[in-house]
Design a protein around this motif. Structure first.
Motif, PDB file in Angstrom:
ATOM      1  N   LEU A  46       0.833  -1.209   0.000  1.00  0.00           N
ATOM      2  CA  LEU A  46       0.000   0.000   0.000  1.00  0.00           C
ATOM      3  C   LEU A  46       0.867   1.258   0.000  1.00  0.00           C
ATOM      4  CD1 LEU A  46      -2.691  -1.197   2.547  1.00  0.00           C
ATOM      5  CD2 LEU A  46      -3.121  -0.672   0.150  1.00  0.00           C
ATOM      6  N   ALA A  49       2.147   1.685  -3.431  1.00  0.00           N
ATOM      7  CA  ALA A  49       1.070   2.181  -4.296  1.00  0.00           C
ATOM      8  C   ALA A  49       0.882   3.686  -4.097  1.00  0.00           C
ATOM      9  CB  ALA A  49      -0.223   1.437  -3.998  1.00  0.00           C
ATOM     10  N   GLU A  52       3.639   5.509  -5.862  1.00  0.00           N
ATOM     11  CA  GLU A  52       3.456   5.473  -7.319  1.00  0.00           C
ATOM     12  C   GLU A  52       2.395   6.479  -7.755  1.00  0.00           C
ATOM     13  OE1 GLU A  52       5.009   4.026  -9.805  1.00  0.00           O
ATOM     14  OE2 GLU A  52       6.424   2.903  -8.574  1.00  0.00           O
ATOM     15  N   LEU A  53       1.361   6.626  -6.935  1.00  0.00           N
ATOM     16  CA  LEU A  53       0.285   7.571  -7.263  1.00  0.00           C
ATOM     17  C   LEU A  53       0.802   9.008  -7.280  1.00  0.00           C
ATOM     18  CD1 LEU A  53      -2.827   6.228  -5.322  1.00  0.00           C
ATOM     19  CD2 LEU A  53      -2.507   6.289  -7.782  1.00  0.00           C
ATOM     20  N   GLU A  58      -1.446  10.251 -14.577  1.00  0.00           N
ATOM     21  CA  GLU A  58      -2.827   9.909 -14.930  1.00  0.00           C
ATOM     22  C   GLU A  58      -3.812  10.406 -13.870  1.00  0.00           C
ATOM     23  OE1 GLU A  58      -2.423   5.649 -15.362  1.00  0.00           O
ATOM     24  OE2 GLU A  58      -2.372   5.854 -17.531  1.00  0.00           O
ATOM     25  N   ILE A  61      -7.285   6.218 -12.415  1.00  0.00           N
ATOM     26  CA  ILE A  61      -6.431   5.076 -12.059  1.00  0.00           C
ATOM     27  C   ILE A  61      -7.233   3.780 -12.138  1.00  0.00           C
ATOM     28  CG2 ILE A  61      -4.987   4.095 -10.202  1.00  0.00           C
ATOM     29  CD1 ILE A  61      -3.902   6.776 -11.208  1.00  0.00           C
ATOM     30  N   VAL A  77      -8.780   7.280  -5.164  1.00  0.00           N
ATOM     31  CA  VAL A  77      -7.886   6.128  -4.945  1.00  0.00           C
ATOM     32  C   VAL A  77      -6.956   6.422  -3.768  1.00  0.00           C
ATOM     33  CG1 VAL A  77      -5.995   4.771  -5.930  1.00  0.00           C
ATOM     34  CG2 VAL A  77      -7.980   5.296  -7.328  1.00  0.00           C
ATOM     35  N   ILE A  81      -6.789   4.181  -0.411  1.00  0.00           N
ATOM     36  CA  ILE A  81      -5.535   3.542   0.024  1.00  0.00           C
ATOM     37  C   ILE A  81      -5.203   3.945   1.457  1.00  0.00           C
ATOM     38  CG2 ILE A  81      -3.018   3.549  -0.327  1.00  0.00           C
ATOM     39  CD1 ILE A  81      -3.563   3.297  -3.319  1.00  0.00           C
TER      40      ILE A  81
END
Lengths: 126, 140
Positions: A46, A49, A52-53, A58, A61, A77, A81
């Motif tokens: 997590l 993630a 990365e977000l 983008e 997602i 998102v 998370i």
């Protein structure tokens, strides 16, 4: 029970209960270790993630919900998370707490059983 | 006097027998530990072999893609876009690492199996010694 060199000691009903309890605690301890490992891995995933977000351009997602991936807005998102991370962290803390409690109980039982049976009993892992 | 001597001989022989049996027990425990270690190594080897197969399959699929193809990587519950070249490099690196691990495991297993065989020989010889000892005692 492993036979040592000591003289025969009578095993009372209470001793047997203690031995059984130690066995149950030991099994639960190993289950907890596995659960803690999984919870830590989930937390790490997590965290990755989240990172990365932050890096991605983008706005929509692909987010996994059960077996499928849904197109979800980036900020939603991020919120999801964070929520999952919070739940996992709480679960991890609970598991760690239970593990500590089990270790304490096992140490207490070891003390009692070794005091009575000395080297006629083996409560150590291989 | 003779009786005293024979009693002494009996005591010594039973003490020797006990020593041999204790040694046999220790060797058997060592063998059991070795076998557990071998089983663990085989399990790991199996896991790595499966992973190697999966990664080689992924590499084959990546090689079929055009340069402008979209590649995604699953991180937690999120699919994140990844550069094709980067994905390719990652998979190749992983294959390299797994192959090296497999080689290392093979060497370890071979070494452990040699140790296991030598332990088995030792145990067999000990058992024969104990049997001949007991046979000798039986005759006496």
């Amino acid at each position: 029970m492993q036979q040592g060199g000591g003289s025969e000691t009578e095993v009372t009903w209470e001793d047997q209960q203690n031995i059984n309890k130690f066995g149950r605690l030991n099994n639960r301890f190993h289950e907890l270790e596995d659960e803690i490992k999984i919870a830590k891995e989930t937390n790490d995933n997590l965290e990755d993630a989240s990172n990365e977000l932050i890096l991605t351009d983008e706005e929509v997602i692909r987010f996994q919900i059960g077996e499928v991936f849904a197109h979800v807005p980036k900020d939603e998102v991020e919120n999801r998370i964070e929520q999952i991370k919070e739940v996992t962290s709480q679960k991890l803390a609970k598991l760690e707490e239970e593990k500590e409690s089990i270790l304490a109980q096992m140490a207490e039982l070891k003390k009692i059983l070794y005091a009575k049976f000395n080297d006629s009993i083996n409560l150590e892992e291989d | 006097m003779n009786r005293r001597r024979s009693e002494l001989r009996n005591a010594m022989s039973s003490s020797n027998l006990r020593d041999l049996q204790r040694e046999l027990e220790n060797k058997a425990n060592d063998l059991s530990k070795l076998q557990k270690e071998i089983a663990k190594n085989h399990q790991m080897r199996k896991k790595y072999t499966v992973q190697l197969g999966e990664n080689e399959l992924v590499l084959k699929e990546l090689d079929l893609l055009k340069d402008d193809a979209n590649v995604y990587k699953l991180i937690g519950p999120v699919l994140v876009k990844q550069d094709l070249a980067e994905a390719n490099a990652n998979v190749r690196k992983r294959i390299e690492y797994i192959s090296a691990e497999l080689k290392r495991l093979d060497a370890t297993v071979q070494d452990l199996e040699e140790k296991q065989n030598s332990k088995k020989d030792t145990i067999l010889k000990l058992q024969q010694r104990i049997q001949s000892f007991q046979a000798g005692k039986g005759k006496a």
